[in-house]
Scaffold this active site. Sequence first.
Site, PDB file in Angstrom:
ATOM      1  N   TYR A 184      16.299   5.302  10.683  1.00 15.43           N
ATOM      2  CA  TYR A 184      15.875   5.823  11.979  1.00 15.43           C
ATOM      3  C   TYR A 184      16.394   5.028  13.168  1.00 15.43           C
ATOM      4  O   TYR A 184      16.672   5.576  14.214  1.00 15.43           O
ATOM      5  CB  TYR A 184      14.339   5.848  12.065  1.00 15.43           C
ATOM      6  CG  TYR A 184      13.706   6.973  11.261  1.00 15.43           C
ATOM      7  CD1 TYR A 184      13.464   8.206  11.849  1.00 15.43           C
ATOM      8  CD2 TYR A 184      13.376   6.808   9.921  1.00 15.43           C
ATOM      9  CE1 TYR A 184      12.899   9.255  11.131  1.00 15.43           C
ATOM     10  CE2 TYR A 184      12.812   7.849   9.189  1.00 15.43           C
ATOM     11  CZ  TYR A 184      12.575   9.070   9.802  1.00 15.43           C
ATOM     12  OH  TYR A 184      12.025  10.102   9.077  1.00 15.43           O
TER      13      TYR A 184
ATOM     14  N   ARG B  90      14.323  18.308   0.588  1.00 13.30           N
ATOM     15  CA  ARG B  90      13.603  17.186  -0.011  1.00 13.30           C
ATOM     16  C   ARG B  90      12.124  17.333   0.318  1.00 13.30           C
ATOM     17  O   ARG B  90      11.744  17.412   1.480  1.00 13.30           O
ATOM     18  CB  ARG B  90      14.134  15.865   0.544  1.00 13.30           C
ATOM     19  CG  ARG B  90      13.315  14.670   0.131  1.00 13.30           C
ATOM     20  CD  ARG B  90      13.913  13.339   0.590  1.00 13.30           C
ATOM     21  NE  ARG B  90      13.050  12.265   0.189  1.00 13.30           N
ATOM     22  CZ  ARG B  90      12.347  11.498   1.024  1.00 13.30           C
ATOM     23  NH1 ARG B  90      12.440  11.640   2.315  1.00 13.30           N
ATOM     24  NH2 ARG B  90      11.547  10.554   0.552  1.00 13.30           N
TER      25      ARG B  90
ATOM     26  N   GLU C 116      16.196  10.630   4.999  1.00  6.61           N
ATOM     27  CA  GLU C 116      15.467  10.961   6.240  1.00  6.61           C
ATOM     28  C   GLU C 116      16.208  10.380   7.426  1.00  6.61           C
ATOM     29  O   GLU C 116      16.749   9.265   7.340  1.00  6.61           O
ATOM     30  CB  GLU C 116      14.059  10.348   6.261  1.00  6.61           C
ATOM     31  CG  GLU C 116      13.027  11.085   5.484  1.00  6.61           C
ATOM     32  CD  GLU C 116      11.656  10.420   5.572  1.00  6.61           C
ATOM     33  OE1 GLU C 116      11.326   9.823   6.607  1.00  6.61           O
ATOM     34  OE2 GLU C 116      10.923  10.512   4.574  1.00  6.61           O
TER      35      GLU C 116
ATOM     36  N   GLU D 136       9.911   4.941   0.613  1.00  2.00           N
ATOM     37  CA  GLU D 136       9.675   3.821   1.527  1.00  2.00           C
ATOM     38  C   GLU D 136       8.679   2.781   1.040  1.00  2.00           C
ATOM     39  O   GLU D 136       7.551   2.674   1.557  1.00  2.00           O
ATOM     40  CB  GLU D 136       9.234   4.349   2.890  1.00  2.00           C
ATOM     41  CG  GLU D 136      10.283   5.179   3.575  1.00  2.00           C
ATOM     42  CD  GLU D 136       9.963   5.423   5.050  1.00  2.00           C
ATOM     43  OE1 GLU D 136       8.840   5.116   5.495  1.00  2.00           O
ATOM     44  OE2 GLU D 136      10.858   5.909   5.758  1.00  2.00           O
TER      45      GLU D 136
ATOM     46  N   ASN E 182      16.182   6.001   4.105  1.00  2.00           N
ATOM     47  CA  ASN E 182      15.579   6.598   5.295  1.00  2.00           C
ATOM     48  C   ASN E 182      15.988   5.721   6.459  1.00  2.00           C
ATOM     49  O   ASN E 182      15.655   4.537   6.506  1.00  2.00           O
ATOM     50  CB  ASN E 182      14.052   6.635   5.193  1.00  2.00           C
ATOM     51  CG  ASN E 182      13.577   7.704   4.225  1.00  2.00           C
ATOM     52  OD1 ASN E 182      14.380   8.472   3.690  1.00  2.00           O
ATOM     53  ND2 ASN E 182      12.284   7.754   4.001  1.00  2.00           N
TER      54      ASN E 182
ATOM     55  N   HIS F  46       5.006  10.028  -2.135  1.00  2.18           N
ATOM     56  CA  HIS F  46       5.180   9.836  -0.691  1.00  2.18           C
ATOM     57  C   HIS F  46       3.800   9.538  -0.094  1.00  2.18           C
ATOM     58  O   HIS F  46       3.256  10.319   0.684  1.00  2.18           O
ATOM     59  CB  HIS F  46       5.842  11.074  -0.069  1.00  2.18           C
ATOM     60  CG  HIS F  46       6.430  10.850   1.295  1.00  2.18           C
ATOM     61  ND1 HIS F  46       7.737  11.188   1.618  1.00  2.18           N
ATOM     62  CD2 HIS F  46       5.909  10.339   2.425  1.00  2.18           C
ATOM     63  CE1 HIS F  46       7.972  10.893   2.898  1.00  2.18           C
ATOM     64  NE2 HIS F  46       6.875  10.379   3.409  1.00  2.18           N
TER      65      HIS F  46
HETATM   66  C1  PNW Z   1       9.025   7.820   7.594  1.00  4.45           C
HETATM   67  N1  PNW Z   1       9.985   2.451  11.045  1.00  4.45           N
HETATM   68  O1  PNW Z   1       8.223   6.752   8.001  1.00  4.45           O
HETATM   69  C2  PNW Z   1       8.238   8.588   6.547  1.00  4.45           C
HETATM   70  O2  PNW Z   1       8.899   8.670   5.322  1.00  4.45           O
HETATM   71  C3  PNW Z   1       7.781   9.937   6.995  1.00  4.45           C
HETATM   72  O3  PNW Z   1       6.704  10.347   6.222  1.00  4.45           O
HETATM   73  C4  PNW Z   1       7.465   9.904   8.469  1.00  4.45           C
HETATM   74  O4  PNW Z   1       6.850  11.051   8.926  1.00  4.45           O
HETATM   75  C5  PNW Z   1       8.787   9.674   9.185  1.00  4.45           C
HETATM   76  O5  PNW Z   1       9.434   8.517   8.712  1.00  4.45           O
HETATM   77  C6  PNW Z   1       8.664   9.566  10.689  1.00  4.45           C
HETATM   78  O6  PNW Z   1       7.870   8.473  11.036  1.00  4.45           O
HETATM   79  C7  PNW Z   1       8.718   5.718   8.777  1.00  4.45           C
HETATM   80  O7  PNW Z   1       9.128   1.706  11.559  1.00  4.45           O
HETATM   81  C8  PNW Z   1       7.808   4.949   9.463  1.00  4.45           C
HETATM   82  O8  PNW Z   1      11.186   2.268  11.217  1.00  4.45           O
HETATM   83  C9  PNW Z   1       8.228   3.857  10.203  1.00  4.45           C
HETATM   84  C10 PNW Z   1       9.570   3.546  10.267  1.00  4.45           C
HETATM   85  C11 PNW Z   1      10.479   4.309   9.598  1.00  4.45           C
HETATM   86  C12 PNW Z   1      10.055   5.405   8.849  1.00  4.45           C
END
Ligand code: PNW
Length: 507
Positions: free
Chosen positions: A331, A97, A399, A187, A329, A142
């Site tokens: 995390y 991706r 992601e 996002e 995405n 993006h």
């Molecule tokens: C994503 N949160 O951003 C982005 O899609 C990427 O470009 C970035 O490098 C990657 O995650 C790592 O940060 C996020 O606060 C930023 O949970 C913040 C969050 C999640 C994803």
Amino acid sequence: MKLLVILSLLVVACHGLSVKQQRSFPSDFLFGCATASYQVEGAWNEDGKGESIWDYLTHNNPGAVQDQSNADITADSYHNYKRDVEMMRELGLDAYRFSLSWSRILPTGFANEVNPKGIEYYNNFIDEMLKYGITPMVTLYHWDLPQKLQELGGLANPLFADWYEDYARVVFENFGDRVKHWITFNEPREICYEGYGFDNKAPLLNSSAVGTYLCAKHLVLAHANAYHAYNNDFKPTQGGVCGITVSINWFGPLTDSAEDEFAAEIARQAEWGLYTEPIFSTEGGFPKEFSERVAEKSAQQGYLWSRLPAFTEEEKARALGASDFLGVNHYTSRLISATEYKSTGAVPSLVDDEDIGIYVPEDWPVAQSPWLVMAPDSIYNALTHLHKKYNSPVIYITENGWSIGPGRDLIDDDRITYYRAALESVLDTLDAGVNLKGYMAWSLMDNFEWLEGYTARFGLYAVDFEDPARTRTPRKSAFVYKHIIKNRYIDHEYEPETMTMTIDEGN
Ligand code: PNW
């Protein structure tokens, strides 16, 4: 004799119990890695590329970035794309991706002027992937908006939806013969809240009360425009799918009280429901309870209209169902309280509109990036919720990953722990019947981590940013991920014998 049979049956049964059942990923499950144009490409002004809002931010306001760095060169994938594909082959990826730089394709943002060198770069890159059977999954946006469009208001301008459709058509026309997986936006929350509502992403607008919501509405409409353009004019001949990627972390209740349950629901609506509800729900429009709350507060605050703009019936209908899949995405997680752990945000603001407390248990490990904590069952909680709420959509995890400190440390055991736990959660999610089709690790290689600059590293491959060649070296996690992809199960005992990478036959 009888006793012997019973005894041996017992031995077999006990053995079966002691060996934990080996669960595997389906053979057609897409394993990949993800990156984004501004974060890896470099060549910020080469071959006719126009300026983007991230070029503008890092050049004009370098103090906003933790280490005052920029991505003028970063991993230099513009010149190293063949090495990038080689890494994909080393890992045995099914898919990759990546995102397109709008201003590399349309330097002014508008479709009157297409940059042939930009088209050529992506053609070469896509062809190189296809040569080795790697499926390209392409994000159109993006975060690197052409600066010229920002000067006209960017996503706060209602005409953005038309400009975006023009761009999308150029993209589908040029690459749609080979690209079959499209993601319109990466996002929306980070674009609209962090960029327009706050000052954590370009264009650092800090207009949380109004800007976030204007952006949300126009982004949803722009997505719908691109989806329908694809569906009507390209899908019939090109036959791909088009979706959107939303950052969906899990927001669960701190306690099982009805108040906390409701607060968690409000958090989900404000954090990602603004973007999923208009597209994936059955009613359409912005999420109900959160909309009511913003309307009420807006009236109390003396506004003559709700700061969260409504969709017209026609707009609602256009956005509803306008996606072939939901990109997620994912995390991390947060626990939400109706009364405890509240922070006082500005009034009016999205934080004040939410009016919830956020708690992170102390025993959840924290990555280099302070917002990224490792929470139990995080993927399972989020995806089973989406599955029920939105009538089993096709989902891709677009992601998921873990950051470590700066430098080229190759032994990243905490990242390995995170990935193994995340992928166990993926297996739980598949067992629960969720329509999950793939998983993209963030990221293939170290890159420019937005306002964290190069202080946080997400790469399975370390990149030497001091070296003009931007040499890439696999970390331990790369070997572990490769092993999982190849065998389609998670071996928690696996340790790479050497740190030398090779390309397996067939890759
Ligand atoms: C994503 N949160 O951003 C982005 O899609 C990427 O470009 C970035 O490098 C990657 O995650 C790592 O940060 C996020 O606060 C930023 O949970 C913040 C969050 C999640 C994803």
